[in-house]
Design a protein around this motif. Structure first.
Motif, short mmCIF file in Angstrom:
data_model
loop_
_atom_site.label_atom_id
_atom_site.label_comp_id
_atom_site.label_asym_id
_atom_site.label_seq_id
_atom_site.Cartn_x
_atom_site.Cartn_y
_atom_site.Cartn_z
N GLU A 162 -8.25 1.41 8.46
CA GLU A 162 -8.00 2.79 9.12
C GLU A 162 -6.52 3.20 9.59
O GLU A 162 -6.06 4.26 9.17
N GLN A 163 -5.91 2.38 10.41
CA GLN A 163 -4.58 2.76 10.98
C GLN A 163 -3.57 2.66 9.76
O GLN A 163 -2.72 3.39 9.93
N CYS A 164 -3.86 1.95 8.92
CA CYS A 164 -2.92 2.15 7.74
C CYS A 164 -3.07 3.22 6.77
O CYS A 164 -2.11 3.82 6.55
N LEU A 165 -4.26 3.68 6.50
CA LEU A 165 -4.55 4.87 5.87
C LEU A 165 -3.77 6.24 6.66
O LEU A 165 -3.48 7.08 6.40
N VAL A 205 0.82 -1.14 -0.07
CA VAL A 205 -0.05 0.03 0.04
C VAL A 205 0.91 1.18 -0.01
O VAL A 205 0.63 2.34 -0.67
N ASP A 206 2.23 1.09 0.73
CA ASP A 206 2.73 2.53 0.83
C ASP A 206 3.42 2.74 -0.54
O ASP A 206 3.51 3.80 -1.07
N VAL A 207 3.91 1.75 -1.40
CA VAL A 207 4.49 1.74 -2.65
C VAL A 207 3.32 2.32 -3.66
O VAL A 207 3.52 3.16 -4.58
N LEU A 208 2.24 1.79 -3.46
CA LEU A 208 0.93 2.37 -4.48
C LEU A 208 0.60 3.71 -4.14
O LEU A 208 0.36 4.45 -5.00
N THR A 225 3.24 9.54 6.51
CA THR A 225 4.25 9.41 5.95
C THR A 225 4.27 10.06 4.63
O THR A 225 5.29 10.16 3.93
N ASN A 226 3.19 10.35 3.96
CA ASN A 226 3.08 10.68 2.71
C ASN A 226 2.24 11.98 2.45
O ASN A 226 0.98 11.88 2.36
#
Length: 424
Positions: free
Chosen positions: A190-193, A151-154, A199-200
């Motif tokens: 949600e925590q990933c979002l 998900v970070d890469v995308l 970070t972005n």
């Protein structure tokens, strides 16, 4: 003489999926030893963590084992009984595994971090392969989302390409839209979002850019993802969103044919972010109030959409500029009153809140007269005496009626039976 009907062939019970009770097309076995049809058990495991029959726990990362022997037996049986309308069970195509998905993500990352222009076609090709994998099934979407860093890469690819697409680069547009489509497909927690946005920092700006420059499907995906991101943001970040977020959300509402889910997502963004005073002013300056009022006249709108429109107006009427915009609209007060008793209890409560705010803080003689002529005072009397609505809603209606009792209680616009029950 009529021929006797052919007897129906009984399907062996061990060919049937315990969940659907239909012949299994792709039998797979759980660690508990029970075999199910793949489609049925994968749907089950999306919301449950146990084996349906044994009730034993199943690991979250469990990948059921294909039961090739049973599948071949079912295929042979179906071939023998083809005349009896038994469906043939075809050999399923090879399924992607974690290794293949990880390799795809690595290809996306490598192509995105390369500086040479020839990397762009490779990036686009890798993204489209990943999109096709994710679009195939819920199982694949969970698999992609579970790859560390996917998900970070995308998100990084999407943010970088969105900035370039605003400069008019055609390839960047395609990369942006494909990356956005993959992210929108994934079940990102949600925590990933929240972590992604931390970070972005360009993620929100990239979504705004997608709302500005994309095709209708990509605009809809951007709106849905923006709603998910804002739901995950901490209050400190929500209170300082850029003005462009509100301008694009309002523009999407103005251009409602994009899609109903996108419309509701834009409304959710307004409701959630307008809890802060600065954001209310930004939304009002973006032209939100007249657009919301016009949406109230759409009699074909879904109930939830209407509730969200009134909730957004309630938020925006929390500032002087919002109330002024509502009152200045030729049908603003009437539109809110018109929806109060026609949609739902939630909509009635939000409408009463809006009207109370207007009556309390913007209740000039002209506005008070308009509210009486538009039937608002009569509507408030109905709400105030009806047990159908909640206690707090009824109390807000009574409070609003008391604010202008002198003008409304004897108004010719109010029926005699309503004047008799007017709150003291």
């Amino acid at each position: 003489m009529e021929e006797d009907p052919q007897p129906q062939v009984e399907v062996p019970c061990y060919f049937l999926c315990p969940i659907s009770l239909a012949i299994m097309r792709d039998p797979v076995t759980l660690p508990t030893g029970i075999t199910y049809d793949r489609d049925g058990i994968e749907r089950w495991l999306l919301t449950a963590t146990t084996c349906p029959l044994t009730k034993q726990p199943v690991p979250a990362d469990c990948d059921p084992t294909p039961n090739h022997t049973l599948r071949r037996l079912i295929q042979s049986w179906c071939a023998l009984h083809d005349a009896d309308s038994a469906d043939r069970v075809h050999t399923p195509k090879p399924r992607v595994d974690r290794t293949a998905v990880t390799a795809l993500v690595s290809r996306v990352h490598s192509a995105a971090t390369g500086s040479a222009p020839p990397q762009r076609p490779q990036l686009l090709a890798a993204l489209r392969e990943l999109r096709d994998v994710a679009a195939e099934s819920d199982r694949n979407r969970k698999l992609v989302a579970a790859v560390p860093g996917a998900v970070d890469v995308l998100a990084a690819v999407f943010a970088a390409s969105a900035n370039k697409s605003s400069e008019g680069t055609g390839t960047a547009d395609a990369v942006r839209d494909d990356a956005l489509e993959v992210i929108a497909l994934l079940p990102v927690p949600e925590q990933c979002l929240r972590r992604l946005e931390e970070t972005n920092e360009a993620l929100v700006s990239a979504l705004v850019s997608a709302l500005q420059w994309s095709s209708a499907p990509s605009r809809a995906r951007a709106a849905l993802l923006l709603e998910r991101v804002t739901a995950a943001l901490p209050p400190s970040r929500l209170a300082s969103l850029p003005e462009q977020v509100f301008r694009e959300a309002v523009e999407l509402l103005r251009d409602r044919p994009v899609s109903r889910p996108a419309t509701k997502a834009a409304l959710q963004v307004l409701v959630r972010t307008a809890a802060w005073g600065r954001n209310r002013v930004k939304a009002v300056d973006a032209g939100a109030v007249p657009v919301l009022v016009d949406m109230l006249f759409d009699d074909g709108a879904e109930r939830r959409a209407c509730e969200l429109v009134l909730a957004a107006l309630d938020r925006l009427c929390g500032c002087a500029d919002g109330r002024a915009e509502l009152v200045a609209h030729a049908a603003g007060v009437a539109a809110v009153g018109r929806k109060a008793l026609r949609v739902s209890e939630v909509a009635t409560d939000k409408a009463v809140r809006v009207l109370r705010s207007v009556a309390r803080h913007a209740g000039t003689s002209a506005v008070v007269q308009e509210m009486a002529q538009a039937g608002v005072a009569a509507m408030l009397c109905v709400v105030a005496q009806s047990e159908q609505y909640g206690k707090r809603t009824r109390e807000r209606a009574r409070e609003t009626l008391r604010l202008h009792a002198r003008a409304w209680r004897t108004s010719p616009c109010l029926n005699h039976h309503l004047q008799a029950v007017y709150p003291c």
